[in-house]
Design an enzyme around this catalytic site. Sequence first.
Site, short mmCIF file in Angstrom:
data_model
loop_
_atom_site.label_atom_id
_atom_site.label_comp_id
_atom_site.label_asym_id
_atom_site.label_seq_id
_atom_site.Cartn_x
_atom_site.Cartn_y
_atom_site.Cartn_z
N ARG A 38 0.83 -1.22 0.00
CA ARG A 38 0.00 0.00 0.00
C ARG A 38 0.86 1.27 0.00
O ARG A 38 0.46 2.29 -0.56
CB ARG A 38 -0.94 -0.01 1.20
CG ARG A 38 -2.16 -0.87 0.94
CD ARG A 38 -3.07 -0.92 2.13
NE ARG A 38 -4.36 -1.49 1.77
CZ ARG A 38 -5.19 -2.05 2.64
NH1 ARG A 38 -4.86 -2.14 3.91
NH2 ARG A 38 -6.34 -2.52 2.23
N LYS A 206 -13.76 -14.57 6.17
CA LYS A 206 -14.91 -13.71 6.51
C LYS A 206 -16.13 -14.12 5.69
O LYS A 206 -16.53 -13.45 4.75
CB LYS A 206 -14.56 -12.25 6.25
CG LYS A 206 -13.43 -11.74 7.12
CD LYS A 206 -13.02 -10.35 6.69
CE LYS A 206 -11.69 -9.96 7.30
NZ LYS A 206 -10.97 -8.97 6.49
N GLY A 364 -6.86 -7.55 1.01
CA GLY A 364 -5.57 -7.32 1.65
C GLY A 364 -4.85 -8.63 1.91
O GLY A 364 -3.65 -8.78 1.62
N GLY A 388 -12.06 -4.76 1.63
CA GLY A 388 -13.47 -4.45 1.82
C GLY A 388 -14.00 -3.55 0.71
O GLY A 388 -15.12 -3.75 0.21
#
Length: 407
Positions: A38, A206, A364, A388
């Site tokens: 990033r 998730k 990520g 996300g």
Amino acid sequence: MAHALDELIADGVAGRRVLVRSDLNVPLDGSTVTDDGRVRASLPVLKKLADAGARVIVMAHLGRPKGQPDPKYSIAPAAEKLAELADFPVRIATDVVGEDARAKAAALADGEVLVIENVRFDARETSKDDAERGAFADELAALTGDDGAYVDDAFGAVHRKHASVFDIAQRLPAYLGDLVKRELDVLTKVVSDPERPFVVVMGGSKVSDKLAVIENLIGKADSLLIGGGMVFTFLAAQGHPVGGSLLEKDQIETVKDYLEKAPAAGTKIILPVDIVYAAKFAADADHEVRPVDAIESGRIGASGLGLDIGPESAKLFADKIKGARTVFWNGPAGVFEMEAFAGGTRAVAEAIVASDAMSVIGGGDSASAVRNLGFSDDQFGHISTGGGASLEFIEGKELPGVVALGV
Ligand SMILES: Nc1ncnc2c1ncn2[C@@H]1O[C@H](COP(=O)(O)OP(=O)(O)OP(=O)(O)O)[C@@H](O)[C@H]1O
Ligand SMILES: O=C(O)[C@H](O)COP(=O)(O)O
């Protein structure tokens, strides 16, 4: 219509203070940055502005501190990494909008960059109250003086209605950063006009976060390959035993519904045929490969956990990926952090690298997984900086950071 960064540069930025929202939310081991993806992705826009003579103030978050300063979440390691990689001067403030940030912002010279402390050290950044966020955005905007501007280059945070993402855009002339633009262009193409066959690989842990994405891809993707922790909710929906694996019991009915409606909508949902099954969640756990319909019958028994897709499944997935023209991948196929359970993720990455497909990696952890397994960014079409954010985009949700810029 959003204004592009190049319009700001063309208008002349020399001597002006420009606030840039970057996503410097990097994984840390203590104060060591373990994946600088990033930071690297944030560099080009900062360099463009610095080269044009702007006085750049970077605002970013790190982790989820509880609205007050917490050394564990200091932006300093990420800012130091930026300073190490940049060929322009980078200063670091010890507070967000306090005395140090204000003094250092005022003292910036043309072509210099200042990184202020983690914006989430101020509780107003993430407040649900518009007035509170607005008051914080006023203080951030004030760092720029009279002729400031705002550039949103934090794709990873565009799905957050936060002061430094949303409210700030109403206080300063706002521009779309090149990174956000590139991410939106690539994801738009993937969702609205993919070259076919369009294969999506989903995984990770998730599960409930990702079910809405799966629903939105039914009818759009030609094949949906399911790996990672979410597999077990699908296997349970098909009546297979799952032992002690990750399972979202309350989602089984939803998943049954997806399995039923996908074929008529033209999407094949492809599930693993074998699973690497472990006695416990540990790198050195006893493990064996078992077919999905006999997970509980082996040496390990009913209390074991499925931690990766098995070799037959990896072959099946690789074969589908081989024929694809577009691949979107979110979430590792197994617990790639442990070598014994990294095989599925490695096989997916290898198949993507070997294929001619346009590939997009969103997430990520998926990005860290491929880097940690020894792959390099340029082996993939596009590695999204937003986990996300890319999922919410694909779900078709409105992204506050994008709305604020009028894209
Ligand atoms: N079978 C499994 N059981 C338990 N955990 C698993 C399994 N397969 C993968 N995981 C874990 O899933 C995690 C990544 O899941 P996540 O959903 O966060 O991925 P991501 O979408 O790439 O990341 P992010 O949300 O950070 O963008 C990894 O830490 C991995 O170990
Ligand atoms: O890590 C991310 O996906 C982004 O930096 C956003 O972080 P958040 O989920 O804590 O808002």
